[in-house]
Design a protein around this motif. Structure first.
Motif, PDB file in Angstrom:
ATOM      1  N   TYR A 291       0.849  -1.198   0.000  1.00  7.53           N
ATOM      2  CA  TYR A 291       0.000   0.000   0.000  1.00  7.53           C
ATOM      3  C   TYR A 291       0.884   1.247   0.000  1.00  7.53           C
ATOM      4  O   TYR A 291       1.761   1.389   0.843  1.00  7.53           O
ATOM      5  CB  TYR A 291      -0.907  -0.011   1.237  1.00  7.53           C
ATOM      6  CG  TYR A 291      -1.653   1.279   1.454  1.00  7.53           C
ATOM      7  CD1 TYR A 291      -2.545   1.760   0.493  1.00  7.53           C
ATOM      8  CD2 TYR A 291      -1.448   2.044   2.606  1.00  7.53           C
ATOM      9  CE1 TYR A 291      -3.225   2.945   0.671  1.00  7.53           C
ATOM     10  CE2 TYR A 291      -2.131   3.230   2.805  1.00  7.53           C
ATOM     11  CZ  TYR A 291      -3.015   3.678   1.837  1.00  7.53           C
ATOM     12  OH  TYR A 291      -3.682   4.865   2.020  1.00  7.53           O
TER      13      TYR A 291
ATOM     14  N   ARG B 296     -10.610   0.805   5.365  1.00 10.37           N
ATOM     15  CA  ARG B 296      -9.157   0.556   5.377  1.00 10.37           C
ATOM     16  C   ARG B 296      -8.640   0.859   6.779  1.00 10.37           C
ATOM     17  O   ARG B 296      -8.896   1.933   7.324  1.00 10.37           O
ATOM     18  CB  ARG B 296      -8.448   1.435   4.344  1.00 10.37           C
ATOM     19  CG  ARG B 296      -6.922   1.200   4.309  1.00 10.37           C
ATOM     20  CD  ARG B 296      -6.266   1.826   3.087  1.00 10.37           C
ATOM     21  NE  ARG B 296      -6.519   3.248   3.000  1.00 10.37           N
ATOM     22  CZ  ARG B 296      -6.744   3.912   1.854  1.00 10.37           C
ATOM     23  NH1 ARG B 296      -6.737   3.277   0.706  1.00 10.37           N
ATOM     24  NH2 ARG B 296      -6.983   5.211   1.863  1.00 10.37           N
TER      25      ARG B 296
ATOM     26  N   THR C 259      -5.232   1.007   9.219  1.00 10.05           N
ATOM     27  CA  THR C 259      -3.772   1.061   9.171  1.00 10.05           C
ATOM     28  C   THR C 259      -3.223   1.071  10.591  1.00 10.05           C
ATOM     29  O   THR C 259      -3.638   1.896  11.415  1.00 10.05           O
ATOM     30  CB  THR C 259      -3.286   2.319   8.424  1.00 10.05           C
ATOM     31  OG1 THR C 259      -3.990   2.419   7.188  1.00 10.05           O
ATOM     32  CG2 THR C 259      -1.789   2.260   8.144  1.00 10.05           C
TER      33      THR C 259
ATOM     34  N   GLN D  23       0.812   9.252   6.359  1.00 10.62           N
ATOM     35  CA  GLN D  23      -0.308   8.705   5.577  1.00 10.62           C
ATOM     36  C   GLN D  23      -0.793   9.665   4.498  1.00 10.62           C
ATOM     37  O   GLN D  23      -1.738   9.368   3.764  1.00 10.62           O
ATOM     38  CB  GLN D  23      -1.472   8.323   6.510  1.00 10.62           C
ATOM     39  CG  GLN D  23      -1.100   7.260   7.531  1.00 10.62           C
ATOM     40  CD  GLN D  23      -0.359   6.091   6.908  1.00 10.62           C
ATOM     41  OE1 GLN D  23      -0.873   5.444   6.008  1.00 10.62           O
ATOM     42  NE2 GLN D  23       0.861   5.840   7.359  1.00 10.62           N
TER      43      GLN D  23
ATOM     44  N   TYR E  60       2.519  -0.034  10.258  1.00 11.27           N
ATOM     45  CA  TYR E  60       2.368   0.077   8.796  1.00 11.27           C
ATOM     46  C   TYR E  60       1.688  -1.137   8.164  1.00 11.27           C
ATOM     47  O   TYR E  60       1.690  -1.273   6.951  1.00 11.27           O
ATOM     48  CB  TYR E  60       3.708   0.352   8.094  1.00 11.27           C
ATOM     49  CG  TYR E  60       4.286   1.705   8.412  1.00 11.27           C
ATOM     50  CD1 TYR E  60       3.783   2.847   7.804  1.00 11.27           C
ATOM     51  CD2 TYR E  60       5.320   1.852   9.330  1.00 11.27           C
ATOM     52  CE1 TYR E  60       4.303   4.098   8.102  1.00 11.27           C
ATOM     53  CE2 TYR E  60       5.844   3.097   9.638  1.00 11.27           C
ATOM     54  CZ  TYR E  60       5.333   4.218   9.020  1.00 11.27           C
ATOM     55  OH  TYR E  60       5.853   5.458   9.324  1.00 11.27           O
TER      56      TYR E  60
ATOM     57  N   VAL F 148      -1.580  -2.892   6.888  1.00  8.46           N
ATOM     58  CA  VAL F 148      -2.819  -2.301   6.358  1.00  8.46           C
ATOM     59  C   VAL F 148      -3.797  -3.413   5.980  1.00  8.46           C
ATOM     60  O   VAL F 148      -3.391  -4.401   5.377  1.00  8.46           O
ATOM     61  CB  VAL F 148      -2.526  -1.472   5.087  1.00  8.46           C
ATOM     62  CG1 VAL F 148      -3.802  -0.835   4.544  1.00  8.46           C
ATOM     63  CG2 VAL F 148      -1.505  -0.402   5.375  1.00  8.46           C
TER      64      VAL F 148
ATOM     65  N   ASN G  47      -7.546  -3.942   4.048  1.00  6.47           N
ATOM     66  CA  ASN G  47      -8.709  -3.442   3.321  1.00  6.47           C
ATOM     67  C   ASN G  47      -9.841  -4.427   3.543  1.00  6.47           C
ATOM     68  O   ASN G  47      -9.719  -5.602   3.188  1.00  6.47           O
ATOM     69  CB  ASN G  47      -8.404  -3.319   1.828  1.00  6.47           C
ATOM     70  CG  ASN G  47      -7.484  -2.142   1.551  1.00  6.47           C
ATOM     71  OD1 ASN G  47      -6.392  -2.060   2.096  1.00  6.47           O
ATOM     72  ND2 ASN G  47      -7.939  -1.230   0.724  1.00  6.47           N
TER      73      ASN G  47
ATOM     74  N   ALA H 266       2.184  -1.104   4.339  1.00  6.67           N
ATOM     75  CA  ALA H 266       2.277   0.193   3.669  1.00  6.67           C
ATOM     76  C   ALA H 266       3.744   0.512   3.421  1.00  6.67           C
ATOM     77  O   ALA H 266       4.614   0.132   4.211  1.00  6.67           O
ATOM     78  CB  ALA H 266       1.654   1.279   4.543  1.00  6.67           C
TER      79      ALA H 266
END
Ligand code: ZN
Ligand code: ZN
Length: 421
Positions: A58, A71, A73, A116, A347, A349, A351, A362
């Motif tokens: 990501y 989402r 994070t 971000q 970091y 992530v 979805n 990420a």
């Protein structure tokens, strides 16, 4: 005679190179790479010069969130003492309707929020699970740092009460405002300080499954957690028929087991195994079992909770997650739980849609700049800034010969008529 031989030898070499090259280009086996490149272009397949649409990482700020997608994070997943790899507790939830929420804002997490690439105006809602520094230690930095980065809306904070007023979120944050009086005064009147306002929403820590936020199709509820003293809670966010649960620090508790049940995404603390608290953190055996199984939740207890809750995705955090700790943590969780689990690291992530949950990391960009607000600034005129004192004036060395040209340059470029103080 010698030079004639050299010429003949040179021609021979060129001829041999020509024959070898020709064979290389004609031979279908040797030439397969060239052919595949041509075929890829012909059939619009991905080539090394086109973006790969199906990334397994990501990249913040580059991905549209679909209208039905959530989402999440991880921006802080470690233990109370932060380290470069893991800040303390902080999770960002972004929804397909455009809403964004922070759950806890522990020490070290502000820099990860800034990374971000979200303009500060759009990240103004913070839910605090309790008042341990590893869960709100970066709040002041995010609040006041945000004003410099042009957050032009008040920061909205929800947090629990305590048994007495001075043990609650409201008291704590009012004292925080007092603590930063000098900081606030240096900015007021000089910058657009609308983002310096705090909206403090304190709610009863004993409330069970009670709605504390309801806007724009999003409902957030609170229920108690069992941790240290009265005044720790956990949260449930409901949106688009999906349920996200954020467990603050807690011993396994009856409310989490009841109200997190069947959640799409359930975060719960899992401390390091007591064995590792002794060998890696220097705890005494008695401290290790006390902290690791009584004040907090061990991996085995985490697994037990999740085996009842049965979320689509269980997330364990609040431990130092490394190559040597992760296998032991997972093996202990697997003693009591066999469902989907993520061992959170900063970091990470996720979805989340009704159809599936995609887990990625990420990209970390050390050079990223915090994103400024997108709204227009207003002039701070009307608010009186603190004037220079005689002491400040007596100490200033103004160097007009270097400062005036800077003003001239800016005035020329931007059509302004600014003058040095
Ligand atoms: Zn705590
Ligand atoms: Zn904690």
């Amino acid at each position: 005679m010698k030079s004639k031989f050299k010429i003949i030898f040179g021609v021979l070499i060129v001829f041999i190179i020509g024959v070898i090259s020709g064979k290389y280009l004609i031979d279908p086996n040797v030439n397969s790479f060239l052919m595949s490149t041509v075929n890829a272009q012909d059939s619009n397949l991905i080539s090394p010069t086109l973006a790969n649409p199906d990334r397994d990482m990501y990249f913040p700020g580059t991905e549209d969130l679909k209208p039905d997608e959530m989402r999440i994070t991880a921006l802080g997943t470690g233990q109370p003492s932060v380290r470069p790899k893991q800040a303390a507790a902080c999770f960002l939830v972004e929804l397909g309707n455009g809403d964004k929420f922070l759950f806890d804002l522990g020490s070290g997490s502000h820099e990860r929020i800034a990374a971000q690439k979200i303009p500060y105006d759009y990240i103004d809602k913070v839910f605090l699970s309790h008042l341990h520094v590893d869960h709100f230690g970066d709040l002041a930095s995010f609040w006041l740092g945000g004003t410099v980065m042009n957050r032009l809306v008040p920061l909205r904070i929800w947090g629990p009460s305590g048994d007495t007023p001075d043990m609650g979120t409201k008291y704590s944050l009012e004292k925080m405002q007092e603590m930063y009086k000098w900081d606030v005064k240096t900015r007021s009147g000089f910058v657009d300080f609308r983002g310096g306002a705090l909206e403090i929403n304190e709610f009863q820590y004993e409330a069970v499954n009670k709605v504390i936020y309801e806007e724009n199709g999003v409902v957030i509820k609170t229920f108690p957690a069992i941790h240290s003293l009265n005044g720790a809670v956990s949260f449930i966010l409901e949106w688009n028929d999906m349920t996200f649960v954020y467990g603050g620090d807690t011993f396994p508790n009856k409310w989490y087991i009841e109200y997190a049940k069947g959640a799409d995404f359930a975060i719960h603390e899992s401390f390091l195994p007591a064995t590792l608290l002794v060998t890696k953190q220097g705890f005494t055996p008695s401290e290790a079992v006390n902290v690791g199984t009584q004040a907090h939740t061990s991996p085995e207890q985490f697994g037990k909770v999740m085996s009842v809750v049965k979320p689509r995705m269980a997330v364990a955090y609040h431990f130092y997650n490394d190559f040597d700790t992760q296998p032991e943590v997972l093996q202990r969780i697997r003693k009591t739980y066999d469902g989907e689990v993520s061992l959170a690291i900063d970091y990470m992530v996720w979805n989340v849609t009704k159809e599936g949950i995609k887990t990625r990391m990420a990209a970390k960009d050390e050079d990223v700049w915090p994103s400024p607000a997108m709204r227009d600034k207003v002039s701070p005129s009307g608010v009186e800034g603190a004037p220079f004192t005689d002491f400040i004036l007596s100490g200033r060395v103004p160097f007009p010969e270097v400062v005036q040209p800077i003003y001239d340059e800016i005035n020329d470029k931007h059509g302004t008529n600014l003058k040095p103080d």
